[in-house]
Design an enzyme around this catalytic site. Structure first.
Site, short mmCIF file in Angstrom:
data_model
loop_
_atom_site.label_atom_id
_atom_site.label_comp_id
_atom_site.label_asym_id
_atom_site.label_seq_id
_atom_site.Cartn_x
_atom_site.Cartn_y
_atom_site.Cartn_z
N ARG A 140 0.86 -1.18 0.00
CA ARG A 140 0.00 0.00 0.00
C ARG A 140 0.90 1.23 0.00
O ARG A 140 1.44 1.58 -1.03
CB ARG A 140 -0.95 -0.09 1.21
CG ARG A 140 -2.15 0.81 1.11
CD ARG A 140 -3.17 0.55 2.22
NE ARG A 140 -2.73 0.97 3.55
CZ ARG A 140 -3.48 0.93 4.64
NH1 ARG A 140 -4.72 0.47 4.58
NH2 ARG A 140 -3.02 1.32 5.81
N ASP A 193 -35.49 4.80 6.23
CA ASP A 193 -35.56 5.51 7.52
C ASP A 193 -36.17 4.66 8.63
O ASP A 193 -36.21 5.10 9.78
CB ASP A 193 -36.44 6.75 7.35
CG ASP A 193 -36.08 7.53 6.11
OD1 ASP A 193 -34.89 7.86 5.97
OD2 ASP A 193 -36.96 7.75 5.26
C1 LIG Z 1 -6.29 2.12 10.71
C2 LIG Z 1 -4.87 1.86 10.97
C3 LIG Z 1 -4.47 1.23 12.17
C4 LIG Z 1 -5.45 0.61 13.15
O1 LIG Z 1 -5.89 -0.63 12.65
P1 LIG Z 1 -6.80 -1.59 13.57
O2 LIG Z 1 -6.91 -2.83 12.80
O3 LIG Z 1 -8.10 -0.89 13.74
O4 LIG Z 1 -6.08 -1.74 14.86
C5 LIG Z 1 -3.11 1.16 12.44
N1 LIG Z 1 -2.20 1.66 11.57
C6 LIG Z 1 -2.55 2.24 10.40
C7 LIG Z 1 -1.49 2.74 9.49
C8 LIG Z 1 -3.89 2.35 10.05
O5 LIG Z 1 -4.24 2.91 8.89
#
Ligand SMILES: *Cc1c(COP(=O)(O)O)cnc(C)c1O
Length: 371
Positions: A133, A314
């Site tokens: 990513r 709704d």
């Molecule tokens: C959203 C996110 C998290 C948290 O992920 P969870 O699965 O909700 O604990 C941690 N690090 C990054 C980079 C995120 O985008």
């Protein structure tokens, strides 16, 4: 006022933070993601509760989410997870948001903005070790670290990576996470070899916290755990957690139906006996997708009742059964912490998704109200 509200149990949020903290060594700090309006719970009020509890780092996805917190007077560290638009460097620096830097170009833009503002700005390097990513490659991390440190207007506050399958107990997935962490450790060594301090080292999301103590480092980023759910239902029971959001509403109408009569669009549900139907003011525009019916039950006076017929935009309908004495105005809990046996995790199961999507999907018109 419309009866439908998202009741936010801040005491459960604090309980969950205590449970997470108990899993960590004393030196590991928490960075709590409050992106997407704190997973639908209301970012400002959740952030305030977190800061009052001593949390020093929060995280958002977008610049706008960061500004909402700053406008509300939140002055702790706020990490910015998603890459900012090219034009956002000045505003990020002005409001002391701490972006993930993924390349030398972005580092340069931020350094220029910081210099123009006469500031030294905190940034974190993001390394892609296998999420596919965001982030620089592990091979480029040292060069990005050097670019951050050049010029003196940026301070390397942290170095991070993100884990793709940390919430899976499968052997192959555990091995993949270990490979990610090996690449991360290797990149960290190369940064340190340049004489650069990587700052706070952080990698673990909720899954990493539960299954990979090795990933805890200096700071962890628990999102869904704080809101009361495990990231994968196979991890249920590892940590006692309490759902923070309750979707609560009330009965607004009630009518008797004869056997053979039908409820809602498409006449998808037909009474097989004389019964009483309640109408509740919550529908797909409030975050209850049509696919929840049949399947969803709601909690009224300590008992479960099925939602019947198609869920409307709704409204939806509940079968109270024959001869009910439940009056109009009675409170209805759609999902939430105990005593309601149905949580957002159960809705997620019906919809073949994850609880994140349920709480994030609760509609904008549903007021978030502290319990
Ligand atoms: C959203 C996110 C998290 C948290 O992920 P969870 O699965 O909700 O604990 C941690 N690090 C990054 C980079 C995120 O985008």
């Amino acid at each position: 006022m419309r009866a439908t509200q998202a009741i936010i149990h801040h005491e459960n949020f604090l309980y969950n933070i205590r449970q997470i903290t108990a899993k960590l060594s004393g030196k590991t700090q928490l960075c709590i993601p409050v992106k997407a309006d704190a997973y639908g719970h209301g970012a400002v009020s959740i952030a305030k509760t977190a800061v009052e509890a001593g949390i020093t780092h929060l995280a958002v996805a977008t610049v706008r989410e960061g500004l909402e917190l700053r406008d509300a007077g939140i002055s702790c560290h706020i990490l910015l997870f998603s890459p900012p638009d090219a034009g956002d460097a000045d505003i990020i620096i002005k409001h002391d948001l701490e972006p993930f830097v993924t390349g030398t170009k972005l580092a340069g833009r931020l350094a220029t903005a910081a210099k123009n503002a006469g500031k030294t700005a905190n940034v974190h390097i993001k390394i892609d070790t296998g999420m596919g990513r965001l982030g620089c490659s592990p091979d480029d991390a040292a060069e990005v670290a050097r670019a951050v440190c050049e010029g003196g207007n940026l301070s390397l506050a942290g170095t991070a990576t993100h884990l793709a399958v940390s919430d899976s107990p499968d052997e192959a997935d555990r091995a993949y996470t270990d490979e990610q962490l090996d690449r991360f450790d290797d990149a960290l060594s190369r940064i340190r070899e340049l004489g650069i301090n990587p700052g706070l080292v952080h990698a673990a999301n909720s899954g990493g916290i539960l299954l990979h103590p090795r990933a805890h480092y200096d700071m962890v980023r628990p999102g869904i755990l704080c809101y009361g759910y495990v990231p994968d239902e196979r991890l249920n029971g590892i940590l006692p957690l309490k759902p923070v959001m309750e979707l609560r509403t009330g009965i607004i109408e009630k009518h008797a139906m004869k056997a053979g009569e039908t409820v809602s669009y498409g006449r998808a549900w037909k009474a097989d006996r004389d019964t009483v139907i309640a109408v509740i003011p919550a529908g797909y525009a409030d975050g209850l997708p049509r696919k929840l019916s049949p399947g969803l039950t709601v909690w009224i006076n300590g008992a479960s009742y099925p939602v019947v017929g198609r869920i409307c935009m709704d409204l939806c309908m509940v079968d109270l059964g024959p001869g009910t004495d439940i009056p109009v105005g009675t409170e209805v809990s759609v999902f939430g912490p105990e005593p309601n046996p149905v949580s957002a995790g159960d809705l997620a199961k019906i919809l073949e998704t994850i609880p994140y999507e349920i709480t994030c999907g609760i509609g904008k018109r549903v007021p978030r109200v502290p319990a």
